[in-house]
Design a protein around this motif. Structure first.
Motif, PDB file in Angstrom:
ATOM      1  N   ILE A 199      16.472   4.421   3.439  1.00 34.18           N
ATOM      2  CA  ILE A 199      15.366   4.635   2.494  1.00 34.18           C
ATOM      3  C   ILE A 199      14.751   6.011   2.741  1.00 34.18           C
ATOM      4  CG2 ILE A 199      13.073   3.859   1.806  1.00 34.18           C
ATOM      5  CD1 ILE A 199      14.000   0.994   2.591  1.00 34.18           C
ATOM      6  N   ARG A 200      14.488   6.294   4.007  1.00 33.81           N
ATOM      7  CA  ARG A 200      13.864   7.578   4.334  1.00 33.81           C
ATOM      8  C   ARG A 200      14.736   8.740   3.881  1.00 33.81           C
ATOM      9  NH1 ARG A 200       9.494   7.752   7.439  1.00 33.81           N
ATOM     10  NH2 ARG A 200       8.688   5.731   8.084  1.00 33.81           N
ATOM     11  N   HIS A 244       0.837  -1.211   0.000  1.00 31.92           N
ATOM     12  CA  HIS A 244       0.000   0.000   0.000  1.00 31.92           C
ATOM     13  C   HIS A 244       0.873   1.263   0.000  1.00 31.92           C
ATOM     14  CE1 HIS A 244      -3.559   2.296   0.180  1.00 31.92           C
ATOM     15  NE2 HIS A 244      -3.724   2.394   1.476  1.00 31.92           N
ATOM     16  N   ILE A 269       8.067  14.163  -2.126  1.00 29.55           N
ATOM     17  CA  ILE A 269       6.965  14.384  -1.190  1.00 29.55           C
ATOM     18  C   ILE A 269       5.791  13.478  -1.547  1.00 29.55           C
ATOM     19  CG2 ILE A 269       5.244  16.067  -0.438  1.00 29.55           C
ATOM     20  CD1 ILE A 269       8.097  16.549   0.650  1.00 29.55           C
ATOM     21  N   CYS A 270       5.221  12.871  -0.531  1.00 26.83           N
ATOM     22  CA  CYS A 270       3.933  12.211  -0.684  1.00 26.83           C
ATOM     23  C   CYS A 270       2.983  12.849   0.318  1.00 26.83           C
ATOM     24  CB  CYS A 270       4.034  10.714  -0.421  1.00 26.83           C
ATOM     25  SG  CYS A 270       2.412   9.914  -0.492  1.00 26.83           S
ATOM     26  N   ARG A 271       1.855  13.309  -0.167  1.00 28.09           N
ATOM     27  CA  ARG A 271       0.897  13.960   0.730  1.00 28.09           C
ATOM     28  C   ARG A 271      -0.101  12.955   1.302  1.00 28.09           C
ATOM     29  NH1 ARG A 271       0.928  18.043   4.202  1.00 28.09           N
ATOM     30  NH2 ARG A 271      -0.667  19.654   3.885  1.00 28.09           N
ATOM     31  N   CYS A 272      -0.139  11.743   0.747  1.00 30.22           N
ATOM     32  CA  CYS A 272      -1.211  10.812   1.113  1.00 30.22           C
ATOM     33  C   CYS A 272      -0.818   9.764   2.136  1.00 30.22           C
ATOM     34  CB  CYS A 272      -1.711  10.061  -0.116  1.00 30.22           C
ATOM     35  SG  CYS A 272      -2.449  11.084  -1.391  1.00 30.22           S
ATOM     36  N   THR A 273       0.350   9.187   2.010  1.00 30.21           N
ATOM     37  CA  THR A 273       0.607   7.908   2.689  1.00 30.21           C
ATOM     38  C   THR A 273       1.343   8.036   4.010  1.00 30.21           C
ATOM     39  OG1 THR A 273       2.757   7.652   1.630  1.00 30.21           O
ATOM     40  CG2 THR A 273       0.848   6.745   0.459  1.00 30.21           C
ATOM     41  N   GLY A 274       1.861   9.212   4.327  1.00 32.13           N
ATOM     42  CA  GLY A 274       2.721   9.318   5.507  1.00 32.13           C
ATOM     43  C   GLY A 274       3.998   8.493   5.359  1.00 32.13           C
ATOM     44  N   TYR A 275       4.274   8.072   4.143  1.00 35.82           N
ATOM     45  CA  TYR A 275       5.503   7.364   3.767  1.00 35.82           C
ATOM     46  C   TYR A 275       5.605   5.950   4.325  1.00 35.82           C
ATOM     47  CZ  TYR A 275       6.666  12.200   2.706  1.00 35.82           C
ATOM     48  OH  TYR A 275       6.622  13.483   2.239  1.00 35.82           O
ATOM     49  N   VAL A 276       4.668   5.557   5.187  1.00 37.25           N
ATOM     50  CA  VAL A 276       4.816   4.264   5.867  1.00 37.25           C
ATOM     51  C   VAL A 276       4.836   3.126   4.847  1.00 37.25           C
ATOM     52  CG1 VAL A 276       3.832   2.715   7.589  1.00 37.25           C
ATOM     53  CG2 VAL A 276       3.651   5.203   7.890  1.00 37.25           C
ATOM     54  N   LEU A 325      14.680   9.038   0.031  1.00 38.25           N
ATOM     55  CA  LEU A 325      13.411   9.494  -0.558  1.00 38.25           C
ATOM     56  C   LEU A 325      12.972  10.856  -0.026  1.00 38.25           C
ATOM     57  CD1 LEU A 325      11.304   6.184  -0.600  1.00 38.25           C
ATOM     58  CD2 LEU A 325      12.609   7.223  -2.472  1.00 38.25           C
ATOM     59  N   SER A 326      13.811  11.492   0.758  1.00 40.32           N
ATOM     60  CA  SER A 326      13.349  12.719   1.421  1.00 40.32           C
ATOM     61  C   SER A 326      13.114  13.865   0.442  1.00 40.32           C
ATOM     62  CB  SER A 326      14.341  13.149   2.507  1.00 40.32           C
ATOM     63  OG  SER A 326      15.569  13.484   1.903  1.00 40.32           O
ATOM     64  N   LEU A 346       0.934   3.519  -2.183  1.00 42.23           N
ATOM     65  CA  LEU A 346       0.363   4.643  -2.927  1.00 42.23           C
ATOM     66  C   LEU A 346      -1.112   4.780  -2.597  1.00 42.23           C
ATOM     67  CD1 LEU A 346      -0.471   3.604  -6.577  1.00 42.23           C
ATOM     68  CD2 LEU A 346       0.506   2.014  -4.948  1.00 42.23           C
TER      69      LEU A 346
END
Ligand code: FES
Ligand code: FES
Lengths: 792, 181
Positions: B138-139, B108, B146-153, B142-143, B110
């Motif tokens: 990884i964090r 999940h 930006i993803c506004r939806c997933t909280g990156y988890v 990928l910093s 995306l």
């Protein structure tokens, strides 16, 4: 194709972690978003926007822009006003003033970024060139950027018909609230200023309009959360009937409430497309988006709690002044923040005496629109940070103080008549305590302090007013009818088409709503297709926002699918010569209960339903289709967000070490998707607590005009988020679902702030605004009594 | 379109012919000197998987690979990509989903999908450089996306899962024509 079908094997879908059927197109880069819509002969639009916060427009000269090669047309506010009508935002309540917004500004601009003229050209590049050539003569007016000042009586008035810049003054009080405060052992209060925020989805807004001069019908694509509602609301402004408009929401790159509005650009682009006789596309750029779409959540709040010596909350009182910006967002109005903030003041506390006032100020800033947990997030911050302060002052553990005042798990009616449908209010707090080993953490904290390290924990239990049905909307102060419709059709080959007026824009409805239909009809998930986002293909509905889809769309699908199911059962009963009650529909088969060899494929029943002649039960209509509506009652998901931080008192940096969430949203359609909603909501809450703010200077100039100033949290700022579930199905909704998706944004900011104050307890900090920046932390440390010896 | 017989980069009617490799194929198109690489890919070559979230270099949605390195295609002009080897999200799957694409579905990674193309390309570069990254690595890597939806988890979990599934080794991104075929 992926190697494996993207489903789990179990045919029982609701509650299963079913992988999303919509993912593949996005993963392949084949999503089709607004900017990917290309039509023959399409022209491109760009807006000329105000650089001033408040100014009269003395003259607009578009001649140079019109003369530029490649420019198709340039239109001013006056010309637009002849083509279509201004927006008037009004709530169906007498205490709220209506506010008018012209399509393009005509005589006056009221915030930086307000659109004044539009340039249509052969390319977006050329349209922007044209914008640079539009000359405007301004007469500057004094600006007001402070909500309290705006309604003080001394401020410049933005709209002639909104005296005192106050769209509404609303009061609520129980009979005994003043007496309760007068008699209380203690009264604690605080003022909290929640910073101006922005939903800022990664995809900005955008519109493509294609007016067919032959049929005189309009097809418009918009990056919206509510295609049908948009059509209903926009039609009068375009001078068209709804039947002549098709609205298509293509793939939408996030909305978070912002795109649950109707914007003037959504009227302007169709109007100019008709005028120039060509399709026109406008895609908002990020600068426009930040300045001119919708801001959110800025409220100044004074909250008071009357408390007995032994820590019982006896009464709550609040004053909420929302900073609505220059207009009242259409259609929800600028009350979208302050009113829910006030309405949800009781939260999960058993408090029978309650009072609040709400004012909704207009200022020279961008209008406000809904953003995940509208109002609820600021209101929660004010109350929960005050409770934290009270605990410290009364020397009671803050978690124990909350539990002591918490309602039980039974359905509960608040003092302001919100009907909670029961939940795991105390249980979720206790589970969260276990998950973080609360007692252990307290020991660790003491040990850390010995070493000069400041770690802290913040608890933020919440109820979330989700499910925007008629009752839920009324409970929050927005009296109107909200429901949704769905159609469920079993096609002749046994596959199923579901259409819904809600609209998935990241929430995975094509999976979760298919799960609902599949279970109800006993078919495999792969057999179900969910259609939304196109007014010519799906039934009317109010759209997706306010955590409403699982309940209202889910409920309407259950009802419609049940009608179809009943027909299938009757056909099966006739074919298998038993009573309909003895038939099970499961995994694509109709089977006589307990007699597995007496079975028929559902596809066969479908064929009979359409073409079976005498095989069809007598009197049963042809086809297998039903359209039903559902207006879900109020639902209140609940849960807790716990945040553990370490604060560096030298730099002011706040490091989030752990985020633990407990969520109870009743029946879960798809726990994977629920978890994703919790993660995303919490991340946005963290952003609001620590990073994101739309800042204006005193003259109304926007200082947060780019993403270098408005800071999205990245993967470095958001830690891993641990989610646990409790399940208290709603006793009142179809299927037991409760609206969810906003709780994390409502609760996380207070969890972060409480964790910071907990970490800095030796400095006796009180935090009264968000975002909390490193400089704020340093100021708290410098002010506190535990002040360190200054460095040499 | 009439072929420009002059050398690459000649300006005709204010436009320049840009020739480059995209996802392993030779492509060409015309671009004004000011045209962004992102717009060129999206409009001229109709590769709309590359998204624009800010056009000022912050969000990473427009990430593509240029000669194997991640680049913000909103900060690069099309003409600067003359002769370059470009990979977009459309070049990631090779008949079947790339291990990262598979893992994003399974974990999940995306929701709305708008950040996903840039995220996948950035992650693919990471796995090439470091086939077994820690979640911290990884964090950090990928910093810039930006993803506004997933909280990156889900994203972080997906990249980890792809690495474990051999994504690092197999995931060679289509930075050469051979790899993309
Ligand atoms: S669009 Fe290029 S970084 Fe945002
Ligand atoms: S999935 Fe929506 S921005 Fe990342």
């Amino acid at each position: 194709m992926a190697a494996e079908p993207m489903t789990v094997r179990s045919p029982q879908y609701v509650g299963a972690r079913v992988l999303r059927v919509e993912d593949k197109k996005y993963l392949l880069g084949r999503g089709r978003y607004l900017d990917d819509v290309v039509l023959p002969a399409m022209a491109h639009a760009a807006f000329v926007r105000s650089p001033h916060a408040h100014a009269l427009i003395k003259r607009v000269d578009v001649s140079a822009a019109k003369a530029l090669e490649g420019v198709v047309a340039v239109l001013t506010g006056e010309e637009l006003a002849e083509l279509g009508s201004a927006f008037v935002t009004e709530l169906q309540r007498p205490d709220v003033l209506s506010v008018t917004k012209p399509l393009l500004a005509t005589d006056k601009v009221r915030h930086v970024g307000e659109a004044v003229a539009i340039v249509i050209a052969e390319s977006r590049y050329l349209a922007e060139d044209g914008c640079d050539l539009v000359e405007i003569e301004w007469e500057l007016l004094p600006a007001v950027v402070d909500a309290e000042e705006a309604i003080s009586g001394d401020a410049p008035q933005l709209h002639d018909d909104v005296p005192n810049n106050n769209v509404a003054h609303i009061e609520f009080a129980t009979d005994g609230v003043d007496a309760a405060f007068a008699a209380a052992d203690h009264v604690f209060g605080k003022r909290f200023h929640c910073g101006r925020s922005h939903a800022a989805p990664l995809e900005t807004r955008g519109v493509v309009a294609d007016f067919d001069l032959g049929t005189e019908q309009l097809t418009m694509w918009s990056s919206t959360q509510l295609p049908h509602f948009l059509r209903t609301l926009i039609a009068p402004h375009l001078g068209l009937s709804e039947g002549d408009i098709t609205v298509i929401a293509p793939d939408v790159g996030g909305g978070f409430g912002l795109k649950a509005h109707v914007f003037v650009e959504e009227a302007i682009i169709p109007l100019v497309a008709r005028r120039v006789g060509r399709p026109v596309k406008w895609v908002e750029d990020r600068i426009e988006h930040l300045a001119a779409s919708g801001h959110a959540k800025e409220i100044v709040m004074d909250v008071e709690i009357a408390v007995s010596d032994d820590g019982r909350f006896q009464a709550f009182r609040g004053r909420y002044i929302g900073d609505g910006g220059a207009y009242s967002g259409f259609p929800w109005s600028c009350l979208i923040d302050p009113l829910p903030a006030a309405s949800l003041l009781p939260s999960l506390y058993d408090v029978r005496e309650l009072g609040y006032t709400v004012d909704s100020a207009l200022t020279n800033k961008c209008q406000t629109t809904a953003y995940r947990g509208p109002g609820m997030h600021p209101g929660h911050l004010a109350r929960e940070t005050l409770i934290e302060d009270i605990a410290r002052k009364l020397k009671i553990d803050p978690v124990a103080l909350r539990v002591k005042n918490c309602i039980s798990s039974e359905p509960y009616v608040t003092a302001n008549d919100m009907h909670y449908d029961g939940g795991s209010y105390i249980e979720s707090i206790e589970l969260a305590q276990e998950l973080v080993d609360y007692a252990g953490f307290r020991r660790e904290q003491l040990a850390a302090r010995e070493q000069g390290r400041y770690i802290g924990i913040g608890f933020s239990p919440f109820v979330e007013a989700g499910t925007w049905g008629s009752e839920g909307a009324r409970a929050l102060g927005f009296p109107a009818e909200f429901y949704d419709t769905a159609s469920v059709t079993m096609e002749p080959d046994g596959t199923v088409t579901v259409t819904t007026g809600t609209f998935s824009h990241g929430q995975g409805h094509h999976t979760s709503l298919a799960q609902v239909a599949a279970d109800r009809l006993g078919v495999r998930l792969e057999s179900v297709r969910v259609v939304d986002g196109d007014t010519s293909k799906a039934t009317w509905g109010a759209g997706t926002y306010a955590s409403r889809t699982a309940t209202v769309a889910g409920g309407s699908i259950i009802l419609a699918a049940t009608d179809v199911r009943d027909k299938l059962l009757r056909i099966a009963a006739q074919m298998l010569e038993v009573s309909p009650d003895d038939i099970e529909l499961y995994d694509g088969h109709a089977t006589v209960t307990g007699v597995p060899e007496k079975t028929l494929p559902i596809a066969t029943l479908a064929g009979i339903g359409y073409f079976g002649g005498p095989l069809r039960p007598e009197g049963q209509e042809h086809t297998l289709s039903a359209t039903r509506y559902y207006d879900a009652p109020e639902t209140y998901s609940n849960g807790v967000v716990v945040v553990i931080v370490e604060v560096d008192i030298e730099t002011g940096a706040v490091e989030l070490q752990r985020v633990v969430a407990v969520e109870d949203c009743g029946t879960m359609l798809n726990p994977m998707i629920v978890d994703g909603q919790v993660h995303g909501a919490i991340a946005q809450g963290i952003g609001g607590a620590l990073y994101e703010e739309m800042v204006y200077d005193d003259a109304g100039q926007l200082l947060s005009g780019t993403l270098a100033d408005f800071l999205y949290p990245s993967s470095m700022e958001i830690p891993s988020i641990e989610v646990s579930h409790l399940t208290t199905p709603s006793p009142t909704t179809e299927g037991g679902m409760k609206g969810m998706g906003e709780g994390g944004t409502i609760a996380a900011p207070a969890a972060v702030v409480n964790a910071i104050t907990d970490a800095l307890a030796p400095f006796e900090p009180e935090i009264n605004h968000t975002p909390v920046r490193p400089s704020d932390v340093l100021a708290l440390v410098a002010r506190g009594p535990a002040q360190r010896t200054p460095k040499p | 379109m009439k072929r420009d017989d002059n050398h690459d980069g000649a300006i005709v009617d204010g436009e320049i012919e840009v020739r480059l490799q995209v996802n392993g194929a030779s492509r060409r198109g015309r671009a004004e000197p000011r045209m962004l690489l992102a717009d060129f890919l999206r409009q001229e070559l109709v590769l709309t998987g590359t998204h624009l979230g800010c056009e000022h270099g912050v969000c990473g949605a427009c990430t593509v690979l240029v000669d194997g390195a991640p680049v913000r295609s909103c900060l690069m002009l099309a003409v600067q990509a003359q002769g370059a080897d470009v990979t977009t999200v459309e070049g990631l799957a090779n008949g079947e989903l790339h291990p990262l694409q598979q893992a994003f579905n399974e974990k999940h990674g995306l929701q709305c999908g708008f950040c996903t193309p840039g995220m996948l390309l950035s992650a693919a570069v990471l796995l090439e450089e470091n086939p077994a990254p820690s979640s911290e690595e990884i964090r950090e890597h990928l910093s810039g996306n930006i993803c506004r939806c997933t909280g990156y988890v889900g994203i972080v979990e997906a990249v980890q899962a792809a690495a474990q599934a051999g994504g690092g080794a197999e995931a060679s991104v289509a930075t050469t024509p051979a790899a993309a075929s």
